[in-house]
Design a protein around this motif. Structure first.
Motif, PDB file in Angstrom:
ATOM      1  N   LEU A   1      12.871   0.893  -0.824  1.00  0.00           N
ATOM      2  CA  LEU A   1      12.052   2.085  -0.667  1.00  0.00           C
ATOM      3  C   LEU A   1      12.323   3.060  -1.817  1.00  0.00           C
ATOM      4  O   LEU A   1      11.388   3.627  -2.404  1.00  0.00           O
ATOM      5  N   THR A   2      13.588   3.257  -2.143  1.00  0.00           N
ATOM      6  CA  THR A   2      13.957   4.151  -3.242  1.00  0.00           C
ATOM      7  C   THR A   2      13.370   3.656  -4.558  1.00  0.00           C
ATOM      8  O   THR A   2      12.804   4.430  -5.344  1.00  0.00           O
ATOM      9  N   TYR A   3      13.475   2.361  -4.805  1.00  0.00           N
ATOM     10  CA  TYR A   3      12.951   1.760  -6.031  1.00  0.00           C
ATOM     11  C   TYR A   3      11.449   1.972  -6.137  1.00  0.00           C
ATOM     12  O   TYR A   3      10.927   2.326  -7.203  1.00  0.00           O
ATOM     13  N   ALA A   4      10.743   1.772  -5.021  1.00  0.00           N
ATOM     14  CA  ALA A   4       9.292   1.931  -5.017  1.00  0.00           C
ATOM     15  C   ALA A   4       8.900   3.386  -5.285  1.00  0.00           C
ATOM     16  O   ALA A   4       7.960   3.663  -6.037  1.00  0.00           O
ATOM     17  N   LEU A   5       9.636   4.321  -4.694  1.00  0.00           N
ATOM     18  CA  LEU A   5       9.314   5.737  -4.883  1.00  0.00           C
ATOM     19  C   LEU A   5       9.613   6.187  -6.312  1.00  0.00           C
ATOM     20  O   LEU A   5       8.897   7.041  -6.864  1.00  0.00           O
ATOM     21  N   GLU A   6      10.638   5.596  -6.922  1.00  0.00           N
ATOM     22  CA  GLU A   6      11.001   6.007  -8.285  1.00  0.00           C
ATOM     23  C   GLU A   6       9.962   5.565  -9.317  1.00  0.00           C
ATOM     24  O   GLU A   6       9.997   6.020 -10.462  1.00  0.00           O
ATOM     25  N   LYS A   7       9.033   4.729  -8.934  1.00  0.00           N
ATOM     26  CA  LYS A   7       7.925   4.397  -9.832  1.00  0.00           C
ATOM     27  C   LYS A   7       6.965   5.577  -9.965  1.00  0.00           C
ATOM     28  O   LYS A   7       6.214   5.672 -10.939  1.00  0.00           O
ATOM     29  N   HIS A   8       6.994   6.476  -8.994  1.00  0.00           N
ATOM     30  CA  HIS A   8       6.036   7.577  -8.952  1.00  0.00           C
ATOM     31  C   HIS A   8       6.685   8.945  -9.133  1.00  0.00           C
ATOM     32  O   HIS A   8       6.028   9.891  -9.552  1.00  0.00           O
TER      33      HIS A   8
ATOM     34  N   GLU B   1       6.192  12.792  -0.357  1.00  0.00           N
ATOM     35  CA  GLU B   1       5.223  13.885  -0.251  1.00  0.00           C
ATOM     36  C   GLU B   1       4.753  14.344  -1.624  1.00  0.00           C
ATOM     37  O   GLU B   1       3.572  14.666  -1.808  1.00  0.00           O
ATOM     38  N   LEU B   2       5.675  14.375  -2.603  1.00  0.00           N
ATOM     39  CA  LEU B   2       5.304  14.773  -3.949  1.00  0.00           C
ATOM     40  C   LEU B   2       4.345  13.763  -4.569  1.00  0.00           C
ATOM     41  O   LEU B   2       3.326  14.138  -5.174  1.00  0.00           O
ATOM     42  N   ALA B   3       4.662  12.467  -4.416  1.00  0.00           N
ATOM     43  CA  ALA B   3       3.785  11.431  -4.954  1.00  0.00           C
ATOM     44  C   ALA B   3       2.426  11.466  -4.268  1.00  0.00           C
ATOM     45  O   ALA B   3       1.383  11.297  -4.909  1.00  0.00           O
ATOM     46  N   GLU B   4       2.433  11.697  -2.965  1.00  0.00           N
ATOM     47  CA  GLU B   4       1.179  11.756  -2.216  1.00  0.00           C
ATOM     48  C   GLU B   4       0.335  12.945  -2.666  1.00  0.00           C
ATOM     49  O   GLU B   4      -0.886  12.825  -2.839  1.00  0.00           O
ATOM     50  N   SER B   5       0.986  14.110  -2.864  1.00  0.00           N
ATOM     51  CA  SER B   5       0.245  15.298  -3.277  1.00  0.00           C
ATOM     52  C   SER B   5      -0.340  15.148  -4.678  1.00  0.00           C
ATOM     53  O   SER B   5      -1.358  15.762  -5.006  1.00  0.00           O
ATOM     54  N   ASN B   6       0.281  14.327  -5.528  1.00  0.00           N
ATOM     55  CA  ASN B   6      -0.227  14.079  -6.875  1.00  0.00           C
ATOM     56  C   ASN B   6      -1.280  12.983  -6.905  1.00  0.00           C
ATOM     57  O   ASN B   6      -1.801  12.641  -7.971  1.00  0.00           O
ATOM     58  N   GLY B   7      -1.548  12.402  -5.747  1.00  0.00           N
ATOM     59  CA  GLY B   7      -2.586  11.385  -5.654  1.00  0.00           C
ATOM     60  C   GLY B   7      -2.192  10.032  -6.180  1.00  0.00           C
ATOM     61  O   GLY B   7      -3.056   9.179  -6.431  1.00  0.00           O
ATOM     62  N   THR B   8      -0.898   9.800  -6.358  1.00  0.00           N
ATOM     63  CA  THR B   8      -0.459   8.507  -6.904  1.00  0.00           C
ATOM     64  C   THR B   8       0.013   7.532  -5.835  1.00  0.00           C
ATOM     65  O   THR B   8       0.315   6.380  -6.151  1.00  0.00           O
ATOM     66  N   LEU B   9       0.094   7.973  -4.587  1.00  0.00           N
ATOM     67  CA  LEU B   9       0.642   7.115  -3.547  1.00  0.00           C
ATOM     68  C   LEU B   9       0.103   7.539  -2.187  1.00  0.00           C
ATOM     69  O   LEU B   9      -0.124   8.726  -1.939  1.00  0.00           O
ATOM     70  N   THR B  10      -0.097   6.559  -1.329  1.00  0.00           N
ATOM     71  CA  THR B  10      -0.460   6.820   0.058  1.00  0.00           C
ATOM     72  C   THR B  10       0.490   6.051   0.961  1.00  0.00           C
ATOM     73  O   THR B  10       1.147   5.101   0.523  1.00  0.00           O
ATOM     74  N   MET B  11       0.566   6.449   2.214  1.00  0.00           N
ATOM     75  CA  MET B  11       1.430   5.755   3.157  1.00  0.00           C
ATOM     76  C   MET B  11       1.006   4.297   3.294  1.00  0.00           C
ATOM     77  O   MET B  11       1.836   3.378   3.278  1.00  0.00           O
ATOM     78  N   THR B  12      -0.293   4.076   3.385  1.00  0.00           N
ATOM     79  CA  THR B  12      -0.798   2.706   3.530  1.00  0.00           C
ATOM     80  C   THR B  12      -0.509   1.885   2.281  1.00  0.00           C
ATOM     81  O   THR B  12      -0.102   0.725   2.360  1.00  0.00           O
ATOM     82  N   GLY B  13      -0.707   2.498   1.114  1.00  0.00           N
ATOM     83  CA  GLY B  13      -0.461   1.778  -0.134  1.00  0.00           C
ATOM     84  C   GLY B  13       0.994   1.426  -0.313  1.00  0.00           C
ATOM     85  O   GLY B  13       1.331   0.329  -0.778  1.00  0.00           O
TER      86      GLY B  13
END
Length: 387
Positions: free
Chosen positions: A125-132, A347-359
């Motif tokens: 999860l951390t690795y995936a979030l660090e992409k964004h 939340e930061l990635a989601e607010s920037n439009g680069t990530l969604t919960m489903t994605g």
């Protein structure tokens, strides 16, 4: 086109289900991880899937992959998407001997395996979030391979040096967990093992690309115990990175580190009472964010009260707890002690439009409830059960 590619296309055309494709790209390590997360033995899993124990062992031993129909059943039993079992995404495998468990002797092997598998998922999860999102860099002396800066070997000295490095001064630390997260330490406190979480005390590991501390919510009813536990695990990270766990002396060293990190001796010694005074201790407890029990131990350790006085104080303290005169203060009342690094990163990635919960769930190949849980966003809706 090769004969193998033709065979793969033929099989897929005969069975277009996702399980057919996954069977061609089966990752045995993922099956082991999912089974451990579910707390099942190979024999128990085989029984639920409807195969022999030998078949389940062969799947995990990479001798032969499961059939598509077996994969579909595995996904159902282990509560993961069938795509979870496919290769094609980063996986950091952690050996169970590389984690420091707060109560190793009382933690069963199956529970440790479940906890270790959870840590593996936390890294993913951390690795995936660090992409964004750029997470805070790890600031822990000696953790990174090219870091030649190491803390002293003695617990108290290491605590003092780390306090200075992090610019904490010598006074109380108001937000301990938040402080650790701002220095790149991934910290989590979720009910990762369901009902079994209550039987697993805190643990930590420095054998992943980022240091990680797991605090359990069932032990978080008392914010002071929670803070000491977090500092204890921090002690393991800085003192025992390359040491094998399960050494009682290491637990004592981690306790000594936590005591000095939270209540530096040079600063608190003059504030401690020279006789057992619960009113004075209560005030110090709130000011420093440590328990009354820890302060009584600190008084005895620093020589402001005798061993006999400390024993009587512990007895009286237990009576006060039993009578409900002294209660517990839950962690939920202290946002700075509730882990939020990964939750805020999403939340930061989601607010920037680069990530969604489903994605993100699709990328990790997890079910949405699992992702929400690990992010600290459990589904709070009541469950409708039809009878």
């Amino acid at each position: 086109m090769t004969e193998r590619s033709q065979l793969r296309l033929f099989r897929t055309s005969q069975d277009p289900s996702p399980a057919a494709g996954v069977a061609e790209a089966f990752d045995a390590a993922r099956l082991t991880q999912a089974r451990r997360l579910a707390g099942l033995t190979k024999a128990a899993l085989a029984q639920q899937v409807g195969v022999s124990g030998a078949a389940a062992s062969q799947w995990e031993a990479r001798t032969s992959p499961p059939r598509p129909d077996h994969l579909a059943r595995l996904a159902e039993v282990l509560e993961v998407p069938v795509e979870f079992f496919a290769v094609g995404r980063p996986y950091a495998q952690l050996d169970g001997s590389a984690a420091h468990f707060r109560s190793l002797r009382s933690t069963k092997a199956a529970q440790r395996a479940k906890a270790v598998a959870f840590v593996e998922q936390m890294w993913e999860l951390t690795y995936a979030l660090e992409k964004h999102v750029q997470l805070p860099p790890v600031d822990l002396p000696g953790f990174l391979p090219d870091d030649t800066d190491h803390l002293p070997d003695t617990p108290a000295a290491a605590a003092r040096v780390l306090r200075a490095r992090w610019g904490l001064g010598t006074g109380p630390i108001p937000h301990l967990v938040r402080t650790m997260e701002t220095h790149g330490i991934v910290t989590t406190m979720v009910r990762f093992a369901g009902a079994d979480t209550a039987t697993i005390d805190a643990f930590s590991t420095s054998r992943m690309p980022r240091p990680l501390i797991v605090l359990t919510p069932d032990r978080g009813n008392d914010v002071y115990w929670h803070r000491f536990t977090a500092a204890h695990e921090l002690g393991h990270l800085v003192l025992h990175r390359d040491a094998a766990p399960a050494d009682p002396e290491q637990e004592q060293q981690a306790d000594a580190f936590a005591a000095e990190f939270l209540t530096p001796a040079d600063r608190i010694r003059d504030q401690l009472p020279t006789r057992v005074d619960f009113t004075a201790l209560e005030q110090l407890s709130r000011a420093w964010g440590v328990s009354l029990k820890s302060l009584i131990y600190r008084c005895r350790e620093l020589g402001t009260i005798s061993d006999a006085s400390a024993r009587r104080a512990y007895q009286r303290l237990n009576q006060l707890y039993e009578l409900g005169i002294i209660g517990q203060d839950p962690v939920a009342n202290y946002p700075g002690e509730v882990p939020s690094l990964l939750h805020k990163a999403f939340e930061l990635a989601e607010s920037n439009g680069t990530l969604t919960m489903t994605g993100l769930a699709r990328e990790l190949r997890w079910r949405l409830p699992r992702l929400r849980l690990l992010l600290g966003h459990p589904d709070e809706r009541p469950v409708l059960r039809l009878v």
